[in-house]
Each structure stands twice: as C-alpha cells, then as structure tokens.
Design a protein around this motif. Structure first.
Motif, PDB file in Angstrom:
ATOM      1  N   ALA A  99      15.591  20.530  65.143  1.00 49.61           N
ATOM      2  CA  ALA A  99      16.423  20.700  63.955  1.00 49.61           C
ATOM      3  C   ALA A  99      17.726  19.933  64.176  1.00 49.61           C
ATOM      4  O   ALA A  99      18.342  20.021  65.242  1.00 49.61           O
ATOM      5  N   TYR A 100      18.126  19.167  63.173  1.00 47.90           N
ATOM      6  CA  TYR A 100      19.358  18.394  63.220  1.00 47.90           C
ATOM      7  C   TYR A 100      20.245  18.790  62.053  1.00 47.90           C
ATOM      8  O   TYR A 100      19.762  19.182  60.999  1.00 47.90           O
ATOM      9  N   ALA A 101      21.565  18.656  62.250  1.00 45.08           N
ATOM     10  CA  ALA A 101      22.540  18.896  61.192  1.00 45.08           C
ATOM     11  C   ALA A 101      23.585  17.788  61.256  1.00 45.08           C
ATOM     12  O   ALA A 101      24.012  17.381  62.334  1.00 45.08           O
ATOM     13  N   CYS A 102      23.982  17.301  60.081  1.00 42.87           N
ATOM     14  CA  CYS A 102      25.000  16.258  59.997  1.00 42.87           C
ATOM     15  C   CYS A 102      26.376  16.919  59.999  1.00 42.87           C
ATOM     16  O   CYS A 102      26.615  17.869  59.257  1.00 42.87           O
ATOM     17  N   LYS A 103      27.269  16.407  60.836  1.00 47.84           N
ATOM     18  CA  LYS A 103      28.628  16.957  60.908  1.00 47.84           C
ATOM     19  C   LYS A 103      29.456  16.574  59.687  1.00 47.84           C
ATOM     20  O   LYS A 103      30.377  17.279  59.310  1.00 47.84           O
ATOM     21  N   ASP A 104      29.115  15.434  59.036  1.00 46.95           N
ATOM     22  CA  ASP A 104      29.921  14.937  57.929  1.00 46.95           C
ATOM     23  C   ASP A 104      29.484  15.497  56.572  1.00 46.95           C
ATOM     24  O   ASP A 104      30.289  16.069  55.846  1.00 46.95           O
ATOM     25  N   CYS A 105      28.203  15.336  56.224  1.00 42.69           N
ATOM     26  CA  CYS A 105      27.760  15.766  54.896  1.00 42.69           C
ATOM     27  C   CYS A 105      27.138  17.164  54.898  1.00 42.69           C
ATOM     28  O   CYS A 105      26.916  17.741  53.839  1.00 42.69           O
ATOM     29  N   GLY A 106      26.815  17.715  56.079  1.00 41.35           N
ATOM     30  CA  GLY A 106      26.277  19.065  56.158  1.00 41.35           C
ATOM     31  C   GLY A 106      24.791  19.186  55.913  1.00 41.35           C
ATOM     32  O   GLY A 106      24.272  20.297  55.870  1.00 41.35           O
ATOM     33  N   SER A 107      24.076  18.076  55.752  1.00 43.75           N
ATOM     34  CA  SER A 107      22.636  18.162  55.522  1.00 43.75           C
ATOM     35  C   SER A 107      21.928  18.604  56.799  1.00 43.75           C
ATOM     36  O   SER A 107      22.366  18.315  57.913  1.00 43.75           O
ATOM     37  N   GLU A 108      20.832  19.332  56.634  1.00 44.54           N
ATOM     38  CA  GLU A 108      20.039  19.824  57.752  1.00 44.54           C
ATOM     39  C   GLU A 108      18.590  19.454  57.520  1.00 44.54           C
ATOM     40  O   GLU A 108      18.094  19.513  56.399  1.00 44.54           O
ATOM     41  N   PHE A 109      17.882  19.072  58.602  1.00 41.53           N
ATOM     42  CA  PHE A 109      16.473  18.701  58.495  1.00 41.53           C
ATOM     43  C   PHE A 109      15.799  18.870  59.845  1.00 41.53           C
ATOM     44  O   PHE A 109      16.451  18.975  60.879  1.00 41.53           O
ATOM     45  N   GLY A 127      26.651   9.494  58.959  1.00 42.86           N
ATOM     46  CA  GLY A 127      27.528  10.344  59.756  1.00 42.86           C
ATOM     47  C   GLY A 127      26.896  10.693  61.094  1.00 42.86           C
ATOM     48  O   GLY A 127      25.798  10.259  61.436  1.00 42.86           O
ATOM     49  N   THR A 128      27.584  11.510  61.852  1.00 40.72           N
ATOM     50  CA  THR A 128      27.137  11.908  63.181  1.00 40.72           C
ATOM     51  C   THR A 128      26.232  13.129  63.085  1.00 40.72           C
ATOM     52  O   THR A 128      26.571  14.113  62.444  1.00 40.72           O
ATOM     53  N   LEU A 129      25.084  13.058  63.769  1.00 41.49           N
ATOM     54  CA  LEU A 129      24.151  14.181  63.800  1.00 41.49           C
ATOM     55  C   LEU A 129      24.356  14.980  65.079  1.00 41.49           C
ATOM     56  O   LEU A 129      24.759  14.452  66.109  1.00 41.49           O
ATOM     57  N   ARG A 130      24.046  16.265  64.974  1.00 40.45           N
ATOM     58  CA  ARG A 130      24.007  17.102  66.167  1.00 40.45           C
ATOM     59  C   ARG A 130      22.690  17.861  66.162  1.00 40.45           C
ATOM     60  O   ARG A 130      22.159  18.230  65.110  1.00 40.45           O
ATOM     61  N   LYS A 131      22.143  18.055  67.340  1.00 38.97           N
ATOM     62  CA  LYS A 131      20.891  18.785  67.467  1.00 38.97           C
ATOM     63  C   LYS A 131      21.200  20.270  67.499  1.00 38.97           C
ATOM     64  O   LYS A 131      22.091  20.721  68.213  1.00 38.97           O
ATOM     65  N   LYS A 132      20.488  21.022  66.668  1.00 46.47           N
ATOM     66  CA  LYS A 132      20.674  22.469  66.625  1.00 46.47           C
ATOM     67  C   LYS A 132      19.698  23.103  67.609  1.00 46.47           C
ATOM     68  O   LYS A 132      18.547  22.705  67.698  1.00 46.47           O
ATOM     69  N   PHE A 133      20.177  24.075  68.345  1.00 45.50           N
ATOM     70  CA  PHE A 133      19.330  24.766  69.305  1.00 45.50           C
ATOM     71  C   PHE A 133      19.012  26.149  68.779  1.00 45.50           C
ATOM     72  O   PHE A 133      19.905  26.904  68.400  1.00 45.50           O
ATOM     73  N   ASN A 134      17.738  26.473  68.770  1.00 44.54           N
ATOM     74  CA  ASN A 134      17.277  27.769  68.300  1.00 44.54           C
ATOM     75  C   ASN A 134      16.740  28.567  69.470  1.00 44.54           C
ATOM     76  O   ASN A 134      16.300  28.015  70.470  1.00 44.54           O
ATOM     77  N   VAL A 135      16.746  29.857  69.328  1.00 45.78           N
ATOM     78  CA  VAL A 135      16.190  30.724  70.346  1.00 45.78           C
ATOM     79  C   VAL A 135      14.677  30.651  70.263  1.00 45.78           C
ATOM     80  O   VAL A 135      14.093  30.867  69.205  1.00 45.78           O
TER      81      VAL A 135
END
Length: 70
Positions: free
Chosen positions: A5-15, A34-42
C-alpha cells in the motif's frame, strides 16, 4: 506476489500495488509527481480449530507406554 500500500504525501491519494520482493519501492506519484511513502500494515495471523496448544497435539500413547515400562 505481495501487495504493498502506498500513499502520496502531496495529493493524499492511496493505492495498492502488486510487487515482487526484488522490485524497488515506488517513489513518485503518477498523478501529481509527488513523493510516495509505503504504508505498513499489521500482518494478521488467525489460528482456528484445535491443535495449537501443547496438550492438543500429543496423543495418549506415550503416557500409556511410560506406565507399562515402570
């Protein structure tokens, strides 16, 4: 193949993206550059049914043979 799962720091989109372990992480958002960050899930593990305790996996045969030898 795992799903990340990724989330954009600038526009807030998640995919979510299917990626192999050897692929590099995504760094730029396709929508806004924009810059993406990887979301970590349990990671969830669910144990259902019997056989998950020490007493559930043992049979009564070893106890019976121990009594017969003594």
């Amino acid at each position: 193949m795992p799903t990340y799962a990724y989330a954009c720091k600038d526009c807030g989109s998640e995919f979510d993206v299917f990626q192999s372990f050897s692929e590099d992480s995504l760094t730029t958002c396709e929508g806004c550059e924009g810059t993406l960050r990887k979301k970590f899930n349990v990671g969830g593990v669910t144990f259902k049914g019997s056989g998950f305790y020490r007493t559930d996996s043992r049979s009564s045969a070893p106890a019976a043979s121990a009594e017969a030898t003594s």
